[in-house]
Design an enzyme around this catalytic site. Structure first.
Site, PDB file in Angstrom:
ATOM      1  N   ASP A 391       0.839  -1.194   0.000  1.00 56.60           N
ATOM      2  CA  ASP A 391       0.000   0.000   0.000  1.00 56.60           C
ATOM      3  C   ASP A 391       0.878   1.250   0.000  1.00 56.60           C
ATOM      4  O   ASP A 391       2.108   1.180   0.145  1.00 56.60           O
ATOM      5  CB  ASP A 391      -0.904  -0.023   1.230  1.00 56.60           C
ATOM      6  CG  ASP A 391      -2.206   0.738   1.029  1.00 56.60           C
ATOM      7  OD1 ASP A 391      -2.275   1.549   0.091  1.00 56.60           O
ATOM      8  OD2 ASP A 391      -3.141   0.511   1.822  1.00 56.60           O
ATOM      9  N   GLU A 394       2.704   5.082  -4.062  1.00 53.47           N
ATOM     10  CA  GLU A 394       3.034   6.160  -5.012  1.00 53.47           C
ATOM     11  C   GLU A 394       4.410   6.789  -4.768  1.00 53.47           C
ATOM     12  O   GLU A 394       5.100   7.061  -5.757  1.00 53.47           O
ATOM     13  CB  GLU A 394       1.956   7.255  -4.957  1.00 53.47           C
ATOM     14  CG  GLU A 394       0.555   6.792  -5.280  1.00 53.47           C
ATOM     15  CD  GLU A 394      -0.084   6.044  -4.124  1.00 53.47           C
ATOM     16  OE1 GLU A 394      -0.930   5.175  -4.396  1.00 53.47           O
ATOM     17  OE2 GLU A 394       0.290   6.283  -2.968  1.00 53.47           O
ATOM     18  N   ASP A 461      -7.890   4.523  -3.643  1.00 52.54           N
ATOM     19  CA  ASP A 461      -8.985   4.898  -2.753  1.00 52.54           C
ATOM     20  C   ASP A 461     -10.015   5.721  -3.524  1.00 52.54           C
ATOM     21  O   ASP A 461      -9.998   6.949  -3.530  1.00 52.54           O
ATOM     22  CB  ASP A 461      -8.441   5.699  -1.570  1.00 52.54           C
ATOM     23  CG  ASP A 461      -7.525   4.864  -0.690  1.00 52.54           C
ATOM     24  OD1 ASP A 461      -7.519   3.636  -0.841  1.00 52.54           O
ATOM     25  OD2 ASP A 461      -6.807   5.449   0.139  1.00 52.54           O
TER      26      ASP A 461
END
Length: 668
Positions: A391, A394, A461
């Site tokens: 997770d 980025e 998300d």
């Protein structure tokens, strides 16, 4: 001027610039800079160039041919690309050129009859010094009439065809930059630069930009079909591993299972209901502090037993890992001293503030990747946990000040887009060293080449709405056309959604019906209402998100859909093998399978699942019918009715709540 002695690649010098065009796989690599040497970035795989490769020079121009791709550069530096003798892409130059004319019986100037003269003084390739010692670069191409452009990763927007779009070349939560495109003009192009920038596919110009770099670097390949283009591209950037068979069924996840007992009880309930469950996922803050990379023993006291109990139920365990390192975690001081953390050029090196002051570990540093893997190995892998959810990939800076963050390989503005690819690489290589075959990592971002590290990308998300649902349709198709075949989304969206909301329940059903025909079928979301943290945990949990959590009608439909997915497993496995061998996406635009059917290039609300199934999702609340186009060149069986029709027609299909239109290609 041309270096006519060099026949290994096309070699051109002009005012200090060194422009080289290399044969690379089945295409051509263009590299322009003020220095010698280059970084391969995404072009990592050895791929022999074509047997017809040749470089020729004459006084006015030079030509390089490799496979079906040809480039001609004139003595002023302008490049035109061809598929055989058809122009597929031409640099945008606006300079004064003069035709050959005679004055007093003398000839002057030398423009060819088909060249364009302009007083604008715009070159196709620009190097503009920035304030960091390098350059802002731009590459401009003529806009092709009626061109359609696909790929580029995933962007949260409605457009499948990217012509007319302006895209940021930067990683953000739910935005994944994979700068490879496929054009209906018969070429693919990789922008081989991991720096921050933008690309504009306007009707009057195509323009690529980077804000902080020392070179221009891209790869172009002409082929007859999209399948051949994607195969050529993955040959030079890498192929995905084989998808492990355990991953082909239903994945269960939510925000968040808080302890070991919850995980086991959910898996057992699926088992008692005779609903096959492939994977269950433990989400974030199962650790003491971010960066400890281990279970909190208060809530997960016996991970080895948990893994064994799940195995008895034929369920695999996946565990969330964040790259965040809290400044009070047990690993922070050592990682900071050794230079394993992302730093800020100005201000404090705190890059995220979420339940603590944190920075991220630097995935571009191979020693940092090894350090993290060794902690993962000791605290998870050796306890039986073999699958990881990467997770925050980025990474998700609290403020996306890309030019303020510094990595091992350079400023974030120079190299930041490669962060998620190297995040996946660290886990992939660690698992391979342990002898694990075909590792898979669920990850929230990617870059060109991520596929070869077992990256299963999900779309971040996202909002729980029909609007967001439609965005995920094009995101899944475009990321596949960018070379990454493993993709999934949070069924029902991430943000919100209540089990008592009738519109959300319908959204969940329609999304699930779509996800059955996606590479991975995965329940996840932050459902309402939230529950407060238990004991001393810093994070609470969302409402239940299992398929029985939304009422009997929804449960009956979702259960039926799980059974459909189970029946498709052998076929999905064959699609995954095709992705591994040839680079083909599992979700495919119609034109990928039917490029000769002109109508298929205009369809933006249906797709192919592999070669065999045509899927027509429902993207609107309350909709119970829709038009479906059946591509020309095949015969199609209506899975819901059994009737068979020839292609090249539109039909009106029923779409009651418990099913969407699905057609099987009976002569593929």
């Amino acid at each position: 001027m041309f270096n006519t002695k060099n026949t290994q690649f096309l070699d051109y010098f002009y005012e200090g610039e060194h422009l080289c065009i290399y044969p690379w796989g089945h295409g051509l690599r263009v590299h322009d800079s003020f220095f010698d040497g280059m970084h391969n970035w995404a072009l990592t795989e050895k791929s022999d160039f074509d047997s017809n490769f040749a470089v020729t020079y004459n006084d006015d121009e030079a030509t390089i041919v490799n496979g079906k791709t040809k480039a001609i550069i004139n003595k002023n530096g302008k490049i035109i690309f061809y598929d055989k003798n058809k122009i597929i892409l031409e640099e945008f130059w606006r300079e004064r050129n003069f035709r050959k004319i005679k004055i007093n019986n003398s000839q002057f100037l030398n423009q060819k009859e088909n060249e364009y003269s302009s007083a604008l003084k715009i070159k196709a390739r620009d190097f503009c010094p920035n304030n960091k010692g390098l350059y802002e670069v731009a590459v401009r191409f003529e806009a092709n009439d009626n061109e359609k452009i696909y790929g580029m990763g995933q962007y949260q927007q409605s457009q499948l065809n990217l012509k007319g779009c302006k895209l940021e070349l930067a990683q953000r939560n739910s935005q994944t930059t994979v700068p490879f495109l496929i054009s209906n003009y018969g070429y693919g192009l990789l922008w081989n630069n991991p720096g921050i920038g933008e690309v504009t596919f306007a009707n009057n110009i195509t323009e690529w930009k980077n804000i902080d770099t020392d070179c221009i670097d891209y790869w172009i390949c002409a082929e007859d079909t999209p399948k051949e283009i994607i195969s050529a591209y993955t040959d030079v950037t890498g192929h995905s591993p084989k998808m492990p068979k355990y991953a082909l069924g239903l994945w269960q996840s939510k925000l968040r299972y808080r302890n070991q007992n919850e995980v086991i009880s959910i898996a057992k309930h699926y088992h008692d209901l005779h609903i096959p469950l492939s994977v269950i996922v433990i989400d974030y803050f199962h650790w003491p502090k971010q960066g400890d990379f281990k279970f909190d023993k208060r809530y997960f006291p016996n991970p080895e037993k948990m893994v064994k109990d799940l195995k008895k139920l034929n369920v695999e365990l996946m565990v969330s890992v964040w790259p965040n390192i809290d400044c009070t975690s047990e690993n922070y001081n050592e990682m900071n001293k050794k230079g394993y953390l992302v730093r800020a050029d100005k201000g404090k090196s705190i890059t995220m503030t979420f339940h603590g002051n944190t920075t991220f570990f630097d995935t571009t540093n191979p020693e940092a990747r090894l350090f993290v893997w060794n902690r993962i190995k000791r605290n998870y892998y050796q306890k039986g946990v073999k699958h990881f959810w990467l997770d925050e990939a980025e990474p998700e800076y609290s403020t996306y000040d890309f030019d303020n963050y510094r990595l091992h390989l350079g400023r974030n503005s120079q190299v930041g887009n490669i962060y998620p690819a190297l995040y996946a690489r660290g886990f992939y290589e660690g698992e391979k060293r342990e002898g694990q075959n075909n590792p898979i990592s669920l990850i929230r971002s990617a870059w060109a080449g991520s596929q070869k590290y077992g990256a299963l990308v999900w779309s971040g998300d996202i909002d729980s709405s029909f609007r967001s649902f439609k965005y995920q349709y094009q995101a899944g198709l475009n990321i596949g056309l960018a070379g990454i075949p493993w993709w999934t989304s949070d069924i029902g969206g991430f943000h919100g959604g209540s089990s008592t909301d009738s519109e959300f329940k319908e959204l969940l059903i329609r999304w699930f019906e779509f996800a059955v025909y996606c590479p991975v079928l995965r329940m996840h979301g932050d459902r309402e209402p939230h529950e407060f943290p238990i004991d001393n945990q810093v994070e609470g949990t969302g409402a239940p998100n299992e398929i029985w959590s939304f009422g009997k009608e929804t449960f009956d439909i979702l259960r039926k859909q799980v059974n459909i997915r189970e029946s498709l497993k052998p076929y999905i496995n064959s699609c995954m093998n095709e992705a591994h061998k040839k680079g083909y996406p599992v979700m495919r635009t119609l034109f990928f399978e039917f490029p000769e059917d002109k109508a298929s290039w205009n369809i933006e609300d249906e797709y192919m699942f592999g070669r065999k199934y045509l899927v027509a999702p429902i993207f609107e609340f309350g909709k119970r019918r829709r038009q479906v186009y059946l591509p020309l060149g095949s015969r199609w069986k209506d899975i819901n009715k059994g009737s068979i029709r020839s292609g090249g027609i539109w039909i009106n299909c029923e779409a009651p709540l418990d099913r969407i239109p699905i057609f099987e290609r009976v002569d593929y």
